[in-house]
Design a protein around this motif. Structure first.
Motif, PDB file in Angstrom:
ATOM      1  N   ILE A   1     -18.936  10.215 -25.742  1.00 42.48           N
ATOM      2  CA  ILE A   1     -17.812  10.230 -24.795  1.00 42.48           C
ATOM      3  C   ILE A   1     -17.902   9.027 -23.862  1.00 42.48           C
ATOM      4  N   ALA A   2     -19.132   8.633 -23.502  1.00 42.47           N
ATOM      5  CA  ALA A   2     -19.288   7.433 -22.688  1.00 42.47           C
ATOM      6  C   ALA A   2     -18.798   6.206 -23.443  1.00 42.47           C
ATOM      7  N   ALA A   3     -19.137   6.131 -24.726  1.00 44.48           N
ATOM      8  CA  ALA A   3     -18.679   5.012 -25.548  1.00 44.48           C
ATOM      9  C   ALA A   3     -17.161   5.018 -25.679  1.00 44.48           C
ATOM     10  N   ALA A   4     -16.584   6.210 -25.879  1.00 43.12           N
ATOM     11  CA  ALA A   4     -15.130   6.312 -26.035  1.00 43.12           C
ATOM     12  C   ALA A   4     -14.414   5.845 -24.775  1.00 43.12           C
ATOM     13  N   GLN A   5     -14.926   6.263 -23.607  1.00 41.43           N
ATOM     14  CA  GLN A   5     -14.285   5.841 -22.369  1.00 41.43           C
ATOM     15  C   GLN A   5     -14.428   4.340 -22.153  1.00 41.43           C
ATOM     16  N   LEU A   6     -15.636   3.811 -22.353  1.00 43.45           N
ATOM     17  CA  LEU A   6     -15.850   2.385 -22.127  1.00 43.45           C
ATOM     18  C   LEU A   6     -15.134   1.522 -23.155  1.00 43.45           C
ATOM     19  N   ALA A   7     -14.801   2.092 -24.315  1.00 44.74           N
ATOM     20  CA  ALA A   7     -14.039   1.340 -25.312  1.00 44.74           C
ATOM     21  C   ALA A   7     -12.626   1.029 -24.835  1.00 44.74           C
ATOM     22  N   LYS A   8     -12.178   1.731 -23.788  1.00 45.36           N
ATOM     23  CA  LYS A   8     -10.863   1.444 -23.199  1.00 45.36           C
ATOM     24  C   LYS A   8     -10.940   0.280 -22.208  1.00 45.36           C
ATOM     25  N   PHE A   9     -12.144  -0.242 -21.966  1.00 46.72           N
ATOM     26  CA  PHE A   9     -12.334  -1.408 -21.102  1.00 46.72           C
ATOM     27  C   PHE A   9     -12.820  -2.560 -21.987  1.00 46.72           C
ATOM     28  N   PRO A  10     -11.912  -3.240 -22.679  1.00 44.61           N
ATOM     29  CA  PRO A  10     -12.317  -4.210 -23.711  1.00 44.61           C
ATOM     30  C   PRO A  10     -13.019  -5.449 -23.176  1.00 44.61           C
ATOM     31  N   ASN A  11     -12.933  -5.708 -21.884  1.00 41.30           N
ATOM     32  CA  ASN A  11     -13.620  -6.876 -21.340  1.00 41.30           C
ATOM     33  C   ASN A  11     -15.060  -6.567 -20.962  1.00 41.30           C
ATOM     34  N   ILE A  12     -15.491  -5.325 -21.206  1.00 40.02           N
ATOM     35  CA  ILE A  12     -16.885  -4.932 -20.985  1.00 40.02           C
ATOM     36  C   ILE A  12     -17.567  -4.857 -22.349  1.00 40.02           C
ATOM     37  N   ASN A  13     -18.673  -5.544 -22.474  1.00 43.03           N
ATOM     38  CA  ASN A  13     -19.408  -5.567 -23.743  1.00 43.03           C
ATOM     39  C   ASN A  13     -20.334  -4.351 -23.792  1.00 43.03           C
ATOM     40  N   THR A  14     -19.891  -3.316 -24.482  1.00 41.30           N
ATOM     41  CA  THR A  14     -20.639  -2.062 -24.585  1.00 41.30           C
ATOM     42  C   THR A  14     -21.127  -1.871 -26.012  1.00 41.30           C
ATOM     43  N   ARG A  15     -22.369  -1.430 -26.170  1.00 44.36           N
ATOM     44  CA  ARG A  15     -22.894  -1.056 -27.481  1.00 44.36           C
ATOM     45  C   ARG A  15     -23.604   0.289 -27.359  1.00 44.36           C
ATOM     46  N   ILE A  16     -23.578   1.064 -28.443  1.00 43.81           N
ATOM     47  CA  ILE A  16     -24.246   2.357 -28.492  1.00 43.81           C
ATOM     48  C   ILE A  16     -25.188   2.367 -29.686  1.00 43.81           C
ATOM     49  N   ILE A  17     -26.452   2.667 -29.428  1.00 44.79           N
ATOM     50  CA  ILE A  17     -27.439   2.692 -30.499  1.00 44.79           C
ATOM     51  C   ILE A  17     -27.819   4.132 -30.828  1.00 44.79           C
ATOM     52  N   GLU A  18     -28.263   4.347 -32.067  1.00 46.35           N
ATOM     53  CA  GLU A  18     -28.659   5.673 -32.532  1.00 46.35           C
ATOM     54  C   GLU A  18     -29.798   5.515 -33.537  1.00 46.35           C
TER      55      GLU A  18
END
Length: 633
Positions: free
Chosen positions: A46-63
């Motif tokens: 859910i954190a990734a989904a929300q931050l994906a709406k802020f495209p100028n922020i470089n977000t990555r999720i590892i698993e």
């Protein structure tokens, strides 16, 4: 849903146009990121989904897993979570495939023949029908993760998990632009066993009860494991137990108890089977209990009914534990005024409890959403860094309340039937506390994003600090009866609901003066905090609800500009911000709105931040001066 405002869309409108980091997004994990999310469980996705709406922020999720989760441990979806799914656009789809809980049956020893169990009562899941318009669901956690992952992939940032990477440790180097240095290890593929380093501005630890992120920042799990164990099995079986497709609490005279939960798909069900007290010197040997032993125990409890397991999809044994972490970020207690947090922990990494209240996944998702929109605002320059300190202060209280509730509920579930003075005690507790497990007892206290209750009397049905409880209204532009809160998507915007006074559109009124101030005064938060060149509703989604049926309101020049903003590259009008009372349900009555109108301010994660009168423009300006950060124009 709304689309076409950027031009005609003929394909799936859920797939938004890529922008920012979503354009030519690298397949491999870069060396530097803005936000690194560790773990793709409920809080992480859910954190990734929300931050994906802020495209100028470089977000990555590892698993650390090599691919998506196939069998999820959690399955209970409370109504608050379904509200959240609505904001992310998949409430309807997941409801269609889920099992819906409408009632719970309670079984106890038959008074005439105590060796047999008998149904003692049936309690409706929502006894008043007022908790939420959304249902209580059961669905595999893996499917919840799938939907959030799909949302993140289709969002402008095109965010997808980086599988096969596990967290090893981190160091924080104060003063650097990317101060969190994270060491990772490949767990799959050609680089299995090799380590790499990533630098980040912020890290969100969503890596479970044995969280290495928690350990790396010196946070401690406080609490203990109880001396009671449960066997949990997802099975296909044949049985003559009549309530096999109804949620049940089953207590026998001598054989312990069962919490029975039907699963989605019409055939599968889950049983939490009481394995009894665990000796203090057991050293977790109880966890070696076989499936066959648990099935035998279940049959003892179900007597005179029988259960023959044909297939087991998942099985485990756990001992009830109640723990909450001392703090949910890396800032030591007492130093909040001198430094801002860089590392956050969520979900099981900071609170663990029994599974029988169905809260783990649900509370974890609210953790992830809470920190994600705040990071989105800070990294976008919308809010000051001090906003991030509110995450731990808000969510730790929620976690402790959850622990307290679960301790009482799990104790009642484990209590022998003969110790109940009234056989309805368990059912009565279930009904009395229905709002808490549904996810609606969270109430944030006063902070930079939660105001006072000074004007609460103007909108008694929207308590400050609690989630915005939707209600039916009529959309003026097309006459559709809709739920007001369902239009609040997870786009990171603040919502401001203006409940009108009794004047008609176009007449001089408190509403018209308020609306004019909002678009023209230099003190207005819309004027002050909307960057130059951005759409009028980019930061604030402002809606009006008139005290009249929609037939008495005409969408036209008399509607103030703030409620009919021009949006998108073609500057077309957004018609879906003007509402009237539903002919069958007057929101002014059901939500206790004052006849002279009111203003209700709602955070991006649906919690009410402030209630004001239409004349309290100075208070509205002051509130947002504390919550937001002025960007350069």
């Amino acid at each position: 849903m709304q689309f076409h405002h950027h031009g005609y869309v003929s394909s799936d409108p859920r797939i938004e146009e890529a922008s920012g980091t979503g354009i030519n997004r690298p397949e491999t994990l870069p060396n530097v990121v803005d936000v690194l999310i560790v773990g793709s469980g409920p809080a992480g996705v859910i954190a990734a989904a929300q931050l994906a709406k802020f495209p100028n922020i470089n977000t990555r999720i590892i698993e650390r897993r090599p691919a998506r989760l196939e069998i999820g441990q959690a399955d209970g979806i409370q109504a608050r979570s379904v509200e959240t799914f609505q904001a992310f656009g998949f409430a309807g789809r997941i409801t269609d495939e889920a099992y819906r809980i409408t009632e719970m049956a309670f079984w106890s020893p038959d008074a005439d023949n105590p060796s047999h169990i008998a149904r003692s009562s049936v309690a409706p899941d929502d006894p008043t029908g007022e908790i939420s318009e959304f249902p209580h669901l059961i669905v595999n956690q893996a499917r919840v993760l799938d939907y959030f992952t799909e949302f993140a992939k289709n969002a402008p940032a095109r965010l997808t998990p980086d599988y096969g990477l596990e967290f090893v440790g981190l160091e924080i180097h104060d003063g650097e632009d990317y101060p969190v240095e994270v060491t990772l290890r490949h767990t799959a593929g050609d680089k299995e066993g090799q380590e790499c380093t990533v630098k980040a501005k912020y890290v969100i630890g969503c890596d479970g009860a044995h969280s290495r992120v928690r350990e790396s920042i010196g946070r401690k799990h406080i609490g203990a494991v109880s001396n009671h164990a449960w066997g949990v099995m997802d099975v296909l079986a044949t049985t003559d137990f009549p309530d096999i497709r109804t949620k049940c609490a089953i207590q026998s005279s001598t054989g312990g108890s069962i919490l029975h939960i039907p699963r989605e798909g019409g055939h599968l069900f889950r049983m939490y089977v009481d394995l009894g007290e665990v000796p203090e010197d057991d050293n977790h040997q109880i966890r070696q209990t076989t499936l066959e032993t648990t099935v035998k125990k279940a049959n003892q409890i179900l007597h005179p009914y029988t259960l023959e397991v044909k297939n087991c999809a998942w099985y485990t044994v756990y001992e009830v534990g109640h723990r909450v972490t001392d703090k949910f970020d890396d800032v030591p207690p007492g130093e909040e005024d001198s430094r801002d947090p860089r590392v956050f922990i969520t979900g099981d990494a900071c609170h663990t409890h029994s599974a029988k209240a169905g809260q783990g996944m649900n509370v974890s998702m609210q953790d992830g959403w809470n920190i994600a929109w705040k990071l989105g605002h800070v990294l976008s320059g919308i809010a000051p860094e001090s906003l991030l300190s509110t995450y731990s202060s808000e969510r730790q209280v929620v976690a402790q309340n959850l622990i307290d509730f679960d301790r009482e509920w799990s104790s009642l579930m484990a209590k022998p039937a003969k110790e109940f003075e009234d056989p309805r005690e368990l059912a009565d507790f279930y009904v009395k506390t229905a709002e808490f497990p549904a996810g609606f007892m969270t109430e944030y206290t006063e902070s930079m994003i939660t105001g006072t209750t000074e004007h609460q009397n103007l909108a008694t049905g929207f308590p400050v600090g609690k989630r915005f409880k939707s209600e039916r209204v009529t959309r003026v532009c097309d006459g559709n009866d809709v739920h007001l809160g369902h239009h609040a998507t997870a786009d990171g915007r603040w919502r401001i609901y203006a409940f009108a006074d009794k004047a008609r559109p176009g007449e001089d009124s408190r509403l018209s003066a308020w609306a004019e101030w909002l678009v023209s005064s230099p003190d207005s938060p819309v004027v002050k905090y909307t960057p130059e060149g951005w759409d009028l509703d980019s930061i604030f989604d402002v809606k009006v609800i008139y005290q009249r049926p929609h037939g008495e309101i005409e969408f036209g020049p008399n509607i103030p500009a703030i409620f009919a903003p021009k949006v998108g590259p073609f500057q077309v009008t957004d018609y879906e911000k003007v509402y009237a009372i539903d002919p069958d349900v007057d929101i002014f009555e059901t939500r206790g709105i004052d006849g002279n109108g009111a203003v209700v301010v709602v955070r991006p994660d649906h919690y009410v931040s402030q209630v004001l009168s239409l004349g309290d423009v100075d208070e509205l300006a002051t509130f947002f001066d504390g919550a937001l950060h002025r960007r350069s124009r």
